[in-house]
Design an enzyme around this catalytic site. Structure first.
Site, PDB file in Angstrom:
ATOM      1  N   HIS A   1      -2.937 -13.879  -0.319  1.00 18.32           N
ATOM      2  CA  HIS A   1      -1.628 -13.507   0.243  1.00 18.32           C
ATOM      3  C   HIS A   1      -1.232 -14.533   1.301  1.00 18.32           C
ATOM      4  O   HIS A   1      -2.044 -14.890   2.164  1.00 18.32           O
ATOM      5  CB  HIS A   1      -1.682 -12.147   0.947  1.00 18.32           C
ATOM      6  CG  HIS A   1      -2.009 -10.988   0.062  1.00 18.32           C
ATOM      7  ND1 HIS A   1      -1.160 -10.522  -0.916  1.00 18.32           N
ATOM      8  CD2 HIS A   1      -3.096 -10.180   0.015  1.00 18.32           C
ATOM      9  CE1 HIS A   1      -1.708  -9.488  -1.520  1.00 18.32           C
ATOM     10  NE2 HIS A   1      -2.886  -9.258  -0.979  1.00 18.32           N
TER      11      HIS A   1
ATOM     12  N   HIS B   1       0.865  -1.194   0.000  1.00 17.48           N
ATOM     13  CA  HIS B   1       0.000   0.000   0.000  1.00 17.48           C
ATOM     14  C   HIS B   1       0.900   1.242   0.000  1.00 17.48           C
ATOM     15  O   HIS B   1       0.791   2.093   0.896  1.00 17.48           O
ATOM     16  CB  HIS B   1      -0.917   0.048   1.218  1.00 17.48           C
ATOM     17  CG  HIS B   1      -2.131  -0.823   1.126  1.00 17.48           C
ATOM     18  ND1 HIS B   1      -2.829  -1.270   2.229  1.00 17.48           N
ATOM     19  CD2 HIS B   1      -2.799  -1.328   0.054  1.00 17.48           C
ATOM     20  CE1 HIS B   1      -3.857  -2.004   1.851  1.00 17.48           C
ATOM     21  NE2 HIS B   1      -3.858  -2.073   0.525  1.00 17.48           N
TER      22      HIS B   1
ATOM     23  N   TYR C   1      -2.052  -8.235   9.771  1.00 17.24           N
ATOM     24  CA  TYR C   1      -2.845  -7.998   8.555  1.00 17.24           C
ATOM     25  C   TYR C   1      -4.286  -7.645   8.935  1.00 17.24           C
ATOM     26  O   TYR C   1      -4.874  -6.687   8.424  1.00 17.24           O
ATOM     27  CB  TYR C   1      -2.782  -9.282   7.743  1.00 17.24           C
ATOM     28  CG  TYR C   1      -3.446  -9.326   6.397  1.00 17.24           C
ATOM     29  CD1 TYR C   1      -2.698  -9.131   5.236  1.00 17.24           C
ATOM     30  CD2 TYR C   1      -4.787  -9.633   6.265  1.00 17.24           C
ATOM     31  CE1 TYR C   1      -3.292  -9.233   3.998  1.00 17.24           C
ATOM     32  CE2 TYR C   1      -5.385  -9.737   5.032  1.00 17.24           C
ATOM     33  CZ  TYR C   1      -4.629  -9.536   3.892  1.00 17.24           C
ATOM     34  OH  TYR C   1      -5.224  -9.636   2.665  1.00 17.24           O
TER      35      TYR C   1
ATOM     36  N   HIS D   1     -11.051  -9.393  -6.932  1.00 16.40           N
ATOM     37  CA  HIS D   1     -10.795  -8.094  -6.294  1.00 16.40           C
ATOM     38  C   HIS D   1      -9.855  -7.350  -7.231  1.00 16.40           C
ATOM     39  O   HIS D   1      -8.811  -7.880  -7.618  1.00 16.40           O
ATOM     40  CB  HIS D   1     -10.157  -8.379  -4.923  1.00 16.40           C
ATOM     41  CG  HIS D   1      -9.675  -7.193  -4.175  1.00 16.40           C
ATOM     42  ND1 HIS D   1     -10.202  -5.937  -4.301  1.00 16.40           N
ATOM     43  CD2 HIS D   1      -8.709  -7.091  -3.212  1.00 16.40           C
ATOM     44  CE1 HIS D   1      -9.571  -5.114  -3.476  1.00 16.40           C
ATOM     45  NE2 HIS D   1      -8.659  -5.792  -2.817  1.00 16.40           N
TER      46      HIS D   1
ATOM     47  N   ASP E   1      -8.366 -11.565  -0.247  1.00  5.46           N
ATOM     48  CA  ASP E   1      -7.606 -10.962   0.861  1.00  5.46           C
ATOM     49  C   ASP E   1      -7.937 -11.580   2.224  1.00  5.46           C
ATOM     50  O   ASP E   1      -7.075 -11.630   3.114  1.00  5.46           O
ATOM     51  CB  ASP E   1      -7.897  -9.457   0.944  1.00  5.46           C
ATOM     52  CG  ASP E   1      -7.110  -8.646  -0.078  1.00  5.46           C
ATOM     53  OD1 ASP E   1      -6.066  -9.122  -0.557  1.00  5.46           O
ATOM     54  OD2 ASP E   1      -7.553  -7.528  -0.400  1.00  5.46           O
TER      55      ASP E   1
ATOM     56  N   HIS F   1     -11.676  -6.849   0.725  1.00  4.37           N
ATOM     57  CA  HIS F   1     -11.217  -5.641   1.372  1.00  4.37           C
ATOM     58  C   HIS F   1     -11.721  -4.350   0.709  1.00  4.37           C
ATOM     59  O   HIS F   1     -11.662  -3.266   1.291  1.00  4.37           O
ATOM     60  CB  HIS F   1      -9.682  -5.756   1.358  1.00  4.37           C
ATOM     61  CG  HIS F   1      -8.851  -4.559   1.361  1.00  4.37           C
ATOM     62  ND1 HIS F   1      -7.847  -4.297   0.481  1.00  4.37           N
ATOM     63  CD2 HIS F   1      -8.866  -3.515   2.221  1.00  4.37           C
ATOM     64  CE1 HIS F   1      -7.249  -3.174   0.766  1.00  4.37           C
ATOM     65  NE2 HIS F   1      -7.836  -2.667   1.812  1.00  4.37           N
TER      66      HIS F   1
ATOM     67  N   ASP G   1      -2.668  -5.400  -6.713  1.00  2.00           N
ATOM     68  CA  ASP G   1      -1.842  -6.554  -6.325  1.00  2.00           C
ATOM     69  C   ASP G   1      -2.451  -7.867  -6.813  1.00  2.00           C
ATOM     70  O   ASP G   1      -1.783  -8.902  -6.785  1.00  2.00           O
ATOM     71  CB  ASP G   1      -1.610  -6.602  -4.809  1.00  2.00           C
ATOM     72  CG  ASP G   1      -2.873  -6.486  -3.988  1.00  2.00           C
ATOM     73  OD1 ASP G   1      -3.800  -5.774  -4.405  1.00  2.00           O
ATOM     74  OD2 ASP G   1      -2.937  -7.113  -2.911  1.00  2.00           O
TER      75      ASP G   1
ATOM     76  N   GLU H   1      -7.985  -4.681  -6.880  1.00  2.00           N
ATOM     77  CA  GLU H   1      -6.795  -3.955  -6.417  1.00  2.00           C
ATOM     78  C   GLU H   1      -5.583  -4.479  -7.193  1.00  2.00           C
ATOM     79  O   GLU H   1      -5.505  -5.656  -7.554  1.00  2.00           O
ATOM     80  CB  GLU H   1      -6.609  -4.123  -4.896  1.00  2.00           C
ATOM     81  CG  GLU H   1      -5.624  -3.108  -4.332  1.00  2.00           C
ATOM     82  CD  GLU H   1      -5.668  -2.973  -2.805  1.00  2.00           C
ATOM     83  OE1 GLU H   1      -6.387  -3.741  -2.143  1.00  2.00           O
ATOM     84  OE2 GLU H   1      -4.955  -2.084  -2.293  1.00  2.00           O
TER      85      GLU H   1
HETATM   86 FE1  FEO Z   1      -7.010  -5.583  -1.229  1.00  2.00          FE
HETATM   87 FE2  FEO Z   1      -4.537  -7.859  -1.662  1.00  2.00          FE
HETATM   88  O1  FEO Z   1      -5.604  -6.410  -2.122  1.00  2.00           O
END
Ligand code: FEO
Length: 397
Positions: A227, A25, A194, A81, A166, A147, A85, A83
């Site tokens: 992750h 982030h 996390y 998702h 996530d 997320h 990543d 995002e």
């Molecule tokens: Fe909310 Fe791993 O991205």
């Protein structure tokens, strides 16, 4: 180097382990133990790719994927998702297979368009929608704010796999991939960090979503996160941890977080800690200099604490900037059911304690007392008073 790992006859991990990542982030989240961007390839009668990896690894990802399967054989891409990543390799991948449908939520469609500005073949899905891929079926479950608003889970029947994106993840690089093969101390420390730093504001939604998924009574053999580790050994353990963490979690801990200019506030912090410990030997007391200690690790300690004490000297009629940055983060995380008080040294105007108290209150802490401030360098009498401040703080909890 792991480029692909077979999880079951039908499912292969095709993600990227990032051993070098120092912050996530931007610079907002420290990743002392790296991370991974997990992507999964399902080979049933249809071939499905679930999520991709972070943008800097897009070419590497596509090349590794090509060594695993002819890209033209991929029937569906699922982006749980958007995002970056997880969607970061889409541009590179879609150059190769531009017409392949991308399954995501309605919010996911908006975010993918906002990120990539492409006219891809997007199919939107909502909770309960299914996709038949042969012997197995994929069931989609929207999980907004776990997320981002677009997040969804995907459940694979037959293999009994919950792809959770996530949720249940950790920023934690491992070569072994599975939870039972990881260092358990590190794994749970990273999972808690996390949760504390990313998911705390959404705890009510976390609880609701987990209970909704549990009510579906789906057998779960694997939880495949986006992750960190895959939960293979007793996957329910992380679900139960999340329910615990989402329920205004706290341990018998008090954290003293401070910054200091010429050590007066530090001396006060140490005396307060001694007072707390003398009054309640069972409570865990920890001290953190906000300017020296990792801010995300402090946030995790605050998450574990039933109460905190925030300290700073007064400078320019304010308190020190490291405390300001930390309180800004804490305010956004919306911790609940935690008590707090402020302290600090001063030379003339002495506003820091009052300002810290106000900002702790606006961050949602229940304020205990008016705080304690002392002029210039604390002498033995003031240090005794600090000890008594610590004693009375712990008595009031
Ligand atoms: Fe909310 Fe791993 O991205």
């Amino acid at each position: 180097m792991r480029t692909a790992k077979k999880l079951t006859d039908k499912v292969t991990w095709v993600g990227k382990v990032d051993w070098e990542l120092e912050t996530f982030h931007g610079d907002e989240y420290s990743t002392h133990k790296g991370t991974s961007y997990n992507s999964y390839l399902i080979r049933d009668e249809k071939v499905v790719l679930i999520d991709t990896v972070w943008l800097p690894y897009d070419r590497e990802f596509v090349e590794h994927l090509r060594s695993e399967i002819d890209l033209q054989e991929i029937d569906y891409i699922i982006i749980q998702h958007a995002e970056i990543d997880h969607s970061g390799a889409l541009l590179e991948l879609m150059r190769e297979i531009p017409d392949t449908p991308i399954y995501c939520t309605k919010n996911g469609e908006r975010i993918l368009k906002g990120h990539f500005h492409q006219d891809w073949n997007i199919v939107t899905v909502k909770t309960g929608d299914t996709l038949d891929i042969g012997q197995s079926q994929l069931i989609f479950v929207e999980a907004p704010m776990l997320h981002w608003p677009d997040t969804m889970f995907t459940y694979m029947t037959g293999e009994n796999i919950l792809f959770s994106n996530d949720a249940f993840g950790q920023h934690y690089a491992t070569e072994s991939l599975y939870n039972d093969a990881a260092d358990q101390c590190e794994l749970f420390a990273e999972a808690m960090k996390y949760y504390a730093n990313i998911l705390t504001p959404f705890s009510a939604l976390v609880k609701k979503k987990i209970n909704e998924v549990l009510a579906m009574e789906l057998p779960v053999n694997l939880i495949c996160t986006s992750h960190g580790v895959i939960w293979r050994d007793d996957p329910a353990q992380i679900i139960h941890k999340y329910l615990e963490w989402a329920d205004n979690y706290q341990e018998n801990q008090i954290s003293i977080v401070y910054d200091t200019m010429w050590n007066s506030t530090r001396l006060m912090a140490e005396a307060i800690a001694a007072g707390i410990q003398a009054e309640d030997p069972k409570v865990t007391v920890k001290l953190f200099n906000a300017a020296k200690y990792d801010k995300n690790d402090i946030v995790t300690e605050i998450f574990k604490s039933k109460a905190i004490l925030a300290g700073s000297p007064t400078v320019n009629n304010r308190y020190l900037s490291s405390m300001g940055g930390l309180l800004e983060m804490v305010k956004g995380l919306k911790f609940k059911n935690k008590k707090a008080a402020a302290f600090g040294s001063y030379g003339w105007s002495g506003e820091s304690v009052k300002l810290l108290t106000e900002d702790l209150a606006s961050a949602g802490f229940v304020i205990v007392g008016d705080g304690y401030r002392s002029l210039w360098v604390p002498d033995e009498e003031v240090l005794q008073a600090c000890q008594e401040f610590g004693r009375s703080f712990v008595r009031s909890l």
